[in-house]
Design a protein around this motif. Structure first.
Motif, short mmCIF file in Angstrom:
data_model
loop_
_atom_site.label_atom_id
_atom_site.label_comp_id
_atom_site.label_asym_id
_atom_site.label_seq_id
_atom_site.Cartn_x
_atom_site.Cartn_y
_atom_site.Cartn_z
N UNK A 1 1.35 2.36 -3.71
CA UNK A 1 1.85 0.99 -3.65
C UNK A 1 1.32 0.25 -2.42
N UNK A 2 1.05 1.01 -1.36
CA UNK A 2 0.40 0.40 -0.19
C UNK A 2 -0.99 -0.11 -0.56
N UNK A 3 -1.73 0.69 -1.33
CA UNK A 3 -3.06 0.25 -1.79
C UNK A 3 -2.96 -0.97 -2.69
N UNK A 4 -1.92 -1.01 -3.52
CA UNK A 4 -1.75 -2.14 -4.43
C UNK A 4 -1.59 -3.44 -3.66
N UNK A 5 -0.90 -3.39 -2.52
CA UNK A 5 -0.74 -4.58 -1.70
C UNK A 5 -2.06 -4.98 -1.04
N UNK A 6 -2.92 -4.02 -0.79
CA UNK A 6 -4.20 -4.29 -0.13
C UNK A 6 -5.24 -4.83 -1.10
N UNK A 7 -5.20 -4.37 -2.36
CA UNK A 7 -6.22 -4.74 -3.36
C UNK A 7 -5.60 -5.62 -4.43
N UNK A 8 -6.07 -6.84 -4.55
CA UNK A 8 -5.52 -7.77 -5.53
C UNK A 8 -5.86 -7.36 -6.96
N UNK A 9 -6.99 -6.65 -7.13
CA UNK A 9 -7.43 -6.27 -8.47
C UNK A 9 -6.93 -4.89 -8.87
#
Length: 439
Positions: A338-346
C-alpha cells in the motif's frame, strides 16, 4: 486509623475545615477511580493475552492434527444481499434461482456414457514401438496341423512397457586444425562451444541435474550417488557450481526477459515468504525472504512465475521489481504494498480473497463447533463461499463475458459482505482472531 466525626461535632467544625475535608475526599475518590480503571485495563489485557494464547493453541493443534483442506465442514449453501441498507439472507434455492432459465424439453434421464475403451492404446500411442515377432516354424505347423492343414489368422498383439535405463557416453570432439604453408596462419574448424569454459558439463547432463534437483526435488548428494552408479565422478560441489554458473550465464537472460514480459499483464500477483539461509554472509539460520511475482491464472498457457531472493522484507525490493509495472497487483495485507500504491499513480493494490478468507476461517476455528452457526465468522465464511462458487462458474468465459457476470452477480455479493461486516464491526469482541480478520 480513620477519624470518624459525629453529627454534633460536624456542626461545630469550622467551614473551611469541612471544605478541605471534602476536597481531600474527592481527591482520594478520583485516585481510587483511576486505580480501578487501571486494574480493569490490566485485567482486560490479561484476558486478551489469555484469549490469544488459547486461540494460538487451538490453531496450532489444528495445523498439526487437523486436515489440511480449508473447505468448510458445513455444506449448507447460503448467501445474502444488501437491499436498502438491510441484509437479506437467501437459502440455496433462492440463491441459485433464475426465473429466466429455459424449461427442460423432456424429463427423461440422460443415459450414462459408456466407459471409455482403449485407454491403454491411447497411453502408448505416442511412444516408439519395437516390434518383436513370435511365429511358429513350418516344421512346427506341419507337426501340429499336418501338411497344408492350417491358415494364417491376424496376429494376437500383446503390448508391454519396456524401460531402458539412462546411459552415459563421452562425446569427443576432434577439431580440425589447419596451418598456412606461407605465413603459418592457423585456423580451426567450427565446433560447438562448451556451455561453461573449462568445464566438461554438457546440455544433457545439466538438464538431468536440473530435472532431478528442481523438478523431482532430489538432494544433490542423491544425484551424486546416482551418477556414481553410471560410472560418473560428479560431486555435489561440481553440480552446485554448475547450477550457479549456468543460472548466471543463461537463465538470468530468460529471467530478465520474463521480467519485462510480465509488465504486459494488466493483473499480476505478489507475495513474500521467509526462508532460513545458512550461508549468505550472516549468522547461520538468519531470516531472508523469497518474493514471488506471477501472472494471473486466466492465462494458463502463458504463465510467468518469477522469484526474487532478498535479505529483508522492506519496500525497496517490490519498489524496484515493480518500477515499470502499470496495472493491478493482488497481494495480502502487508502494508509495504500500500505504500507503493501511494507512490505510483498507475499501480493499484487489490486484496487477496484467500488471505481474507483465511483470517475468518481461523476466527471460526477457535469457536466450539456447536456454537459456530450464526456467528459473524460463520456468516462471513458462507458469503465468501458463495462468491467463490459463482466465480468458479466463470472460468470458461471470455474476459468481457466474465466482467459482465461479475458486475451482475458477484459484485452484489461482495457489496453485501462488506455492508454486513461494517454493521457488525462495533459488536466484535472477545476473539482476537476475529478482530484481526476485521483489520
Amino acid at each position: 486509623m480513620a477519624i470518624k466525626y459525629t453529627e454534633e461535632q460536624l456542626n461545630t467544625v469550622d467551614k473551611s475545615l469541612i471544605i478541605q475535608m471534602f476536597l481531600n475526599q474527592q481527591e482520594e475518590l478520583s485516585k481510587a477511580v483511576n486505580q480501578i480503571e487501571q486494574l480493569t485495563k490490566e485485567v482486560q489485557s490479561g484476558n486478551d493475552k489469555l484469549q490469544r494464547m488459547m486461540e494460538q493453541i487451538i490453531l496450532s493443534n489444528n495445523a498439526r492434527f487437523g486436515r489440511s483442506s480449508e473447505k468448510m465442514d458445513n455444506t449448507d449453501q447460503i448467501s445474502f444481499m444488501e437491499v436498502d441498507g438491510n441484509i437479506i439472507f437467501f437459502n440455496e434455492s433462492e440463491a441459485v434461482c433464475d426465473l429466466s432459465a429455459e424449461e427442460p424439453e423432456d424429463l427423461e434421464p440422460k443415459p450414462r456414457g459408456k466407459k471409455k475403451v482403449g485407454k491403454k492404446e491411447a497411453d502408448m500411442s505416442g511412444l516408439p514401438v519395437n516390434r518383436v515377432n513370435h511365429y511358429m516354424t513350418e516344421e512346427e505347423l506341419i507337426a501340429e496341423f499336418g501338411e497344408n492343414g492350417w491358415k494364417q489368422l491376424p496376429d494376437a498383439i500383446s503390448k508391454r512397457y519396456k524401460f531402458i535405463p539412462a546411459k552415459v557416453i563421452v562425446t569427443e570432439h576432434h577439431v580440425g586444425v589447419y596451418a598456412s604453408k606461407k605465413d603459418n596462419r592457423i585456423v580451426k574448424a567450427d565446433y560447438p562451444k562448451a556451455l561453461l569454459k573449462g568445464s566438461p558439463v554438457s546440455a544433457s547432463i545439466a538438464a538431468a541435474i536440473m530435472n532431478g534437483k528442481y523438478v523431482n526435488a532430489f538432494p544433490l548428494y542423491r544425484l551424486e550417488k546416482e551418477f556414481e552408479r553410471y560410472g560418473l565422478a560428479i560431486t555435489r560441489q561440481n553440480m552446485a557450481n554448475w547450477m550457479i554458473r549456468l543460472g548466471e550465464t543463461y537463465i538470468s537472460v530468460m529471467y530478465d526477459y520474463l521480467h519485462k514480459l510480465i509488465y504486459d499483464y494488466h493483473v499480476i500477483q505478489a507475495d513474500e515468504t521467509p526462508v532460513l539461509v545458512n550461508k549468505d554472509g550472516r549468522a547461520a539460520g538468519s531470516k531472508s525472504y523469497m518474493w514471488v511475482y506471477r501472472s494471473g491464472y486466466m492465462n494458463p498457457e502463458q504463465q510467468i512465475i518469477l522469484y526474487d531472493y532478498q535479505l529483508t522484507r522492506n519496500a525497496s525490493h517490490p519498489r524496484e521489481f515493480l518500477k515499470d509495472f502499470s496495472g493491478i497487483c493482488v497481494t495480502d495485507g502487508y502494508q509495504v504494498y500500500h505504500t507503493l500504491e501511494k507512490e505510483k499513480e498507475d499501480l493499484t493494490i487489490a486484496g487477496c480473497w484467500v488471505h481474507m478468507r483465511r483470517r475468518f476461517e481461523q476466527a471460526l476455528q477457535v469457536i466450539p463447533k456447536g456454537s459456530q452457526k450464526g456467528t459473524v465468522s460463520y456468516i462471513a465464511m458462507k458469503q465468501i463461499q458463495a462468491i467463490y462458487r459463482e466465480e468458479g462458474k466463470l472460468k470458461d468465459l471470455t474476459s468481457n463475458e466474465r466482467l459482465e457476470q461479475r458486475q451482475a452477480i458477484i459484485k452484489p455479493l461482495v457489496d453485501a459482505l462488506f455492508m454486513y461486516l461494517k454493521q457488525n464491526q462495533a459488536n466484535v469482541s472477545g476473539s482476537c482472531k476475529l478482530q484481526d480478520a476485521f483489520k
